[in-house]
Design a protein around this motif. Structure first.
Motif, PDB file in Angstrom:
ATOM      1  N   THR A 123       2.797 -18.509 -57.286  1.00  0.00           N
ATOM      2  CA  THR A 123       1.968 -19.578 -56.732  1.00  0.00           C
ATOM      3  C   THR A 123       2.841 -20.706 -56.197  1.00  0.00           C
ATOM      4  O   THR A 123       4.026 -20.805 -56.517  1.00  0.00           O
ATOM      5  N   LYS A 126      -1.056 -26.236 -53.481  1.00  0.00           N
ATOM      6  CA  LYS A 126      -1.908 -26.116 -52.298  1.00  0.00           C
ATOM      7  C   LYS A 126      -1.510 -27.087 -51.195  1.00  0.00           C
ATOM      8  O   LYS A 126      -1.686 -26.805 -50.008  1.00  0.00           O
ATOM      9  N   LYS A 160      -3.714 -12.248 -53.675  1.00  0.00           N
ATOM     10  CA  LYS A 160      -4.096 -13.660 -53.545  1.00  0.00           C
ATOM     11  C   LYS A 160      -5.592 -13.856 -53.741  1.00  0.00           C
ATOM     12  O   LYS A 160      -6.052 -14.961 -54.037  1.00  0.00           O
ATOM     13  N   TYR A 161      -6.360 -12.784 -53.602  1.00  0.00           N
ATOM     14  CA  TYR A 161      -7.810 -12.893 -53.783  1.00  0.00           C
ATOM     15  C   TYR A 161      -8.222 -12.904 -55.250  1.00  0.00           C
ATOM     16  O   TYR A 161      -9.417 -12.935 -55.545  1.00  0.00           O
ATOM     17  N   ASP A 163      -8.124 -15.340 -56.989  1.00  0.00           N
ATOM     18  CA  ASP A 163      -8.812 -16.618 -57.197  1.00  0.00           C
ATOM     19  C   ASP A 163     -10.289 -16.566 -56.819  1.00  0.00           C
ATOM     20  O   ASP A 163     -11.036 -17.512 -57.065  1.00  0.00           O
ATOM     21  N   GLN A 164     -10.728 -15.461 -56.225  1.00  0.00           N
ATOM     22  CA  GLN A 164     -12.129 -15.281 -55.881  1.00  0.00           C
ATOM     23  C   GLN A 164     -12.882 -14.460 -56.932  1.00  0.00           C
ATOM     24  O   GLN A 164     -14.073 -14.204 -56.776  1.00  0.00           O
ATOM     25  N   TYR A 168     -10.161 -15.068 -62.737  1.00  0.00           N
ATOM     26  CA  TYR A 168      -9.064 -15.936 -62.300  1.00  0.00           C
ATOM     27  C   TYR A 168      -8.575 -16.866 -63.397  1.00  0.00           C
ATOM     28  O   TYR A 168      -7.371 -17.141 -63.498  1.00  0.00           O
ATOM     29  N   GLN A 169      -9.472 -17.338 -64.241  1.00  0.00           N
ATOM     30  CA  GLN A 169      -9.066 -18.271 -65.294  1.00  0.00           C
ATOM     31  C   GLN A 169      -8.072 -17.633 -66.262  1.00  0.00           C
ATOM     32  O   GLN A 169      -7.283 -18.327 -66.906  1.00  0.00           O
ATOM     33  N   GLU A 175      -5.742 -25.871 -60.852  1.00  0.00           N
ATOM     34  CA  GLU A 175      -6.532 -26.008 -59.629  1.00  0.00           C
ATOM     35  C   GLU A 175      -5.685 -26.465 -58.443  1.00  0.00           C
ATOM     36  O   GLU A 175      -6.087 -26.288 -57.297  1.00  0.00           O
ATOM     37  N   GLU A 177      -2.830 -25.250 -57.636  1.00  0.00           N
ATOM     38  CA  GLU A 177      -1.971 -24.154 -57.195  1.00  0.00           C
ATOM     39  C   GLU A 177      -2.729 -23.148 -56.343  1.00  0.00           C
ATOM     40  O   GLU A 177      -3.939 -22.997 -56.457  1.00  0.00           O
ATOM     41  N   LYS A 178      -1.966 -22.452 -55.511  1.00  0.00           N
ATOM     42  CA  LYS A 178      -2.498 -21.378 -54.676  1.00  0.00           C
ATOM     43  C   LYS A 178      -1.676 -20.120 -54.911  1.00  0.00           C
ATOM     44  O   LYS A 178      -0.443 -20.161 -54.849  1.00  0.00           O
ATOM     45  N   VAL A 179      -2.352 -19.011 -55.189  1.00  0.00           N
ATOM     46  CA  VAL A 179      -1.643 -17.734 -55.315  1.00  0.00           C
ATOM     47  C   VAL A 179      -1.256 -17.268 -53.919  1.00  0.00           C
ATOM     48  O   VAL A 179      -2.114 -17.028 -53.069  1.00  0.00           O
TER      49      VAL A 179
END
Length: 211
Positions: A123, A126, A160-161, A163-164, A168-169, A175, A177-179
């Motif tokens: 990650t 963002k 990366k999905y 988080d959808q 994901y938790q 929050e 961060e972005k994978v």
């Protein structure tokens, strides 16, 4: 111009490792020793980053049940994401579908992570403009290190999905961060051949003639 096979000159181990690395999509269940895993992580930590900001974080997953659960949940959300993407960007959706079809149509149960014993999610913040670039360099370091240690790897863009998904938790990422992607590591159960490479993508500007 058609891509062509590029050969490596003997004598340079670093270049040989670059040429030997492959995206391996089938793995034996054998776990990676902790020492080897730490060497791979250290190689990632040594990647360049703006002002030495080191924006990456590594989330290491080694439990088979967790990896399989992540894989199944990502599979579930992909069709919904493609539909949304197709409404706004049809060509982008088609390219994503073609890119992912190789991974989704396989004989193994773990369609996303290919049965690998180790998955590392990477990650970055963002709000980091260079996060994607820097984690990409970080990922390449790790894959080359793995190859030099006798291991195989594959970058997983579909990861990366995560988080959808409803799981994901479990990754415990914040929050902010972005994978960017995940990489799988292990002992490969296949030996892909080298794919041809394009040479015409190199353009010399005002090239000076030697001698």
């Amino acid at each position: 111009m058609k891509p062509e096979t590029i050969s490596v000159k003997p004598g340079n181990e670093t270049i040989k490792t670059i040429f030997d690395r492959r995206a391996v999509r089938r793995y034996r269940p054998q776990m990676i020793d902790d020492d080897l895993l730490e060497q791979i992580l250290n190689a990632g930590r040594m990647a360049p980053s703006a002002m030495n900001g080191q924006p990456w974080k590594f989330y290491v997953v080694t439990h088979r049940d967790t990896i399989d659960a992540f894989s199944k949940e990502i599979i579930k959300v992909i069709p919904k994401l493609l539909v949304k993407m197709a409404l706004k960007h049809p060509m982008k959706a088609i390219k994503t579908l073609l890119h992912s079809s190789h991974d989704l149509v396989t004989a193994q149960d773990d369609h996303i992570f290919h049965g690998a014993p180790v998955v590392i999610f990477i990650t970055s913040p963002k709000d980091n403009e260079w996060g994607g670039l820097e984690t990409g360099m970080c990922a390449q370091n790790m894959m080359l290190a793995a190859r030099s240690l006798g291991l195989d790897s594959c970058p997983i863009g579909l990861a990366k999905y995560i988080d959808q998904t409803s799981l994901y938790q479990q990754l415990e990422a914040s929050e902010s961060e972005k994978v960017q992607l995940a990489i799988v590591f292990g002992y490969g159960a296949e030996s892909p051949s080298m794919q041809p490479r394009a040479r015409h993508t190199t353009i010399f500007i005002d090239r000076m003639e030697c001698c």
